[in-house]
Design an enzyme around this catalytic site. Structure first.
Site, PDB file in Angstrom:
ATOM      1  N   ALA A 102      45.529  31.927  39.860  1.00 57.17           N
ATOM      2  CA  ALA A 102      45.791  30.708  39.097  1.00 57.17           C
ATOM      3  C   ALA A 102      47.266  30.348  39.189  1.00 57.17           C
ATOM      4  O   ALA A 102      48.122  31.209  39.439  1.00 57.17           O
ATOM      5  CB  ALA A 102      45.393  30.916  37.638  1.00 57.17           C
ATOM      6  N   GLY A 146      41.797  34.052  39.723  1.00 56.20           N
ATOM      7  CA  GLY A 146      40.953  32.875  39.847  1.00 56.20           C
ATOM      8  C   GLY A 146      40.399  32.683  41.244  1.00 56.20           C
ATOM      9  O   GLY A 146      39.312  32.128  41.421  1.00 56.20           O
ATOM     10  N   GLU A 149      37.391  34.806  41.370  1.00 55.40           N
ATOM     11  CA  GLU A 149      36.374  34.155  40.555  1.00 55.40           C
ATOM     12  C   GLU A 149      35.756  32.975  41.286  1.00 55.40           C
ATOM     13  O   GLU A 149      34.534  32.767  41.246  1.00 55.40           O
ATOM     14  CB  GLU A 149      36.987  33.707  39.228  1.00 55.40           C
ATOM     15  CG  GLU A 149      37.340  34.875  38.313  1.00 55.40           C
ATOM     16  CD  GLU A 149      38.086  34.438  37.068  1.00 55.40           C
ATOM     17  OE1 GLU A 149      37.645  34.808  35.959  1.00 55.40           O
ATOM     18  OE2 GLU A 149      39.122  33.741  37.202  1.00 55.40           O
ATOM     19  N   GLU A 169      44.446  40.225  36.219  1.00 53.87           N
ATOM     20  CA  GLU A 169      44.951  39.504  35.056  1.00 53.87           C
ATOM     21  C   GLU A 169      45.561  40.413  33.997  1.00 53.87           C
ATOM     22  O   GLU A 169      46.461  39.995  33.260  1.00 53.87           O
ATOM     23  CB  GLU A 169      43.822  38.661  34.422  1.00 53.87           C
ATOM     24  CG  GLU A 169      43.374  37.472  35.229  1.00 53.87           C
ATOM     25  CD  GLU A 169      42.278  37.783  36.224  1.00 53.87           C
ATOM     26  OE1 GLU A 169      41.690  36.845  36.767  1.00 53.87           O
ATOM     27  OE2 GLU A 169      42.009  38.994  36.472  1.00 53.87           O
TER      28      GLU A 169
END
Length: 296
Positions: A102, A146, A149, A169
């Site tokens: 991210a 991310g 993901e 994370e």
């Protein structure tokens, strides 16, 4: 790993709750659509019959995922959902970065009120999870946080030789927020998912294949994308209704118990006998000819 994360310096983008994707329109589209959108943070192309390719395109930010990028991605997926010439989608990044994670600068100043009030990050999975056409992720290089993901939101994951997957994370004082903990557990089991998420450790392409996270590993980044396009072209060559139904029943298996899943599969199976393509496919099989699918 921590050193690597500190070395990533994504371009900051200002957080807003309802930004519009920035796009232009090319008047002479090669598709059946009257106008083909061109986006700022992704590249949309149609390299094979029935196949559309979405390439993440934030090279200076290592394809870091941001709200503007997902506005573009969601807009492209909505466009492809209604584009009859697209029957399968391939999603990829660069040779070195599928998506490094991210955009940390976008979220670093968020507080609970703004994150919870705006349902921050929900945007990331809204459209891709509701896209009925199959999506293949061709992952090369880093797919972290991310990025991992996003890859797991696809229906099939192919990996190049340097693909690296992880949910680091915890090193930033947070946890996965776009489905990482849920999808990773379903893909590789609780113990391995716990190890990855609690330690922030990454796994190689071969480990991801051995553990069931990815379907296949290829010898080069080019081969990874090429084979993803080949598989997408194969899928696109079948009747669209049967493909859509197949994706639906497999996804339902993650939500239903075995008895309910088998019953649901049987009802969808029965329903396909009302389609033209069921007659086309079975007639062609009996007559040993190539089926000419109507997608009806």
């Amino acid at each position: 790993m921590a050193t690597f994360l500190r070395s990533i310096r994504p371009v900051a983008s200002r957080f807003t709750t309802t930004p519009l994707p920035r796009l232009l329109f090319r008047p002479n589209s090669t598709t059946t659509a009257s106008s083909e959108p061109i986006y700022e943070h992704i590249i949309l192309s149609h390299p094979r019959p029935g196949v559309s390719l979405i390439t993440l395109n934030r090279p200076k930010a290592y394809n870091a995922l941001s709200t503007p990028l997902f506005n573009d991605l969601n807009s492209a997926l909505r466009h492809l959902c209604v584009l009859p010439t697209t029957r399968c989608i391939v999603l990829t990044g660069s040779h070195k970065f599928f998506a490094a994670g991210a955009d940390i600068k976008e979220m670093s100043n968020l507080d609970f009120s703004s994150a919870y009030g705006s349902d921050f990050i929900k945007l990331w999975s809204e459209q891709i999870n509701n896209t009925p056409k199959p999506i293949i992720a061709a992952v090369n290089g880093f797919a972290l946080g991310g990025g991992c993901e996003l890859a797991m939101m696809a229906d099939i994951i192919y990996a190049g030789p340097t693909a690296t997957f992880g949910q680091p994370e915890v090193k930033l004082g947070i946890i996965p927020g776009a489905g990482g903990s849920q999808r990773l557990l379903r893909a590789i089991g609780k113990s391995r998912a716990m190890e990855m998420i609690l330690t922030g450790k990454t796994i190689s392409a071969q480990e991801a294949a051995d553990w069931g996270l990815v379907a296949r590993v290829f010898e080069s980044p080019e081969k990874c994308v090429e084979e993803a396009l080949n598989t997408a072209e194969t899928i696109a060559g079948y009747g669209a209704l049967a493909v859509k139904a197949a994706k639906e029943v497999v996804n339902a298996a993650e939500e239903l118990n075995l008895a309910e899943g088998v019953k649901f599969e049987r009802r969808v199976f029965h329903g396909l006998f009302a389609t033209k393509d069921q007659k086309v496919g079975m007639k062609a099989f009996v007559e040993k000819t190539k089926p000419e699918w109507t997608h009806e």
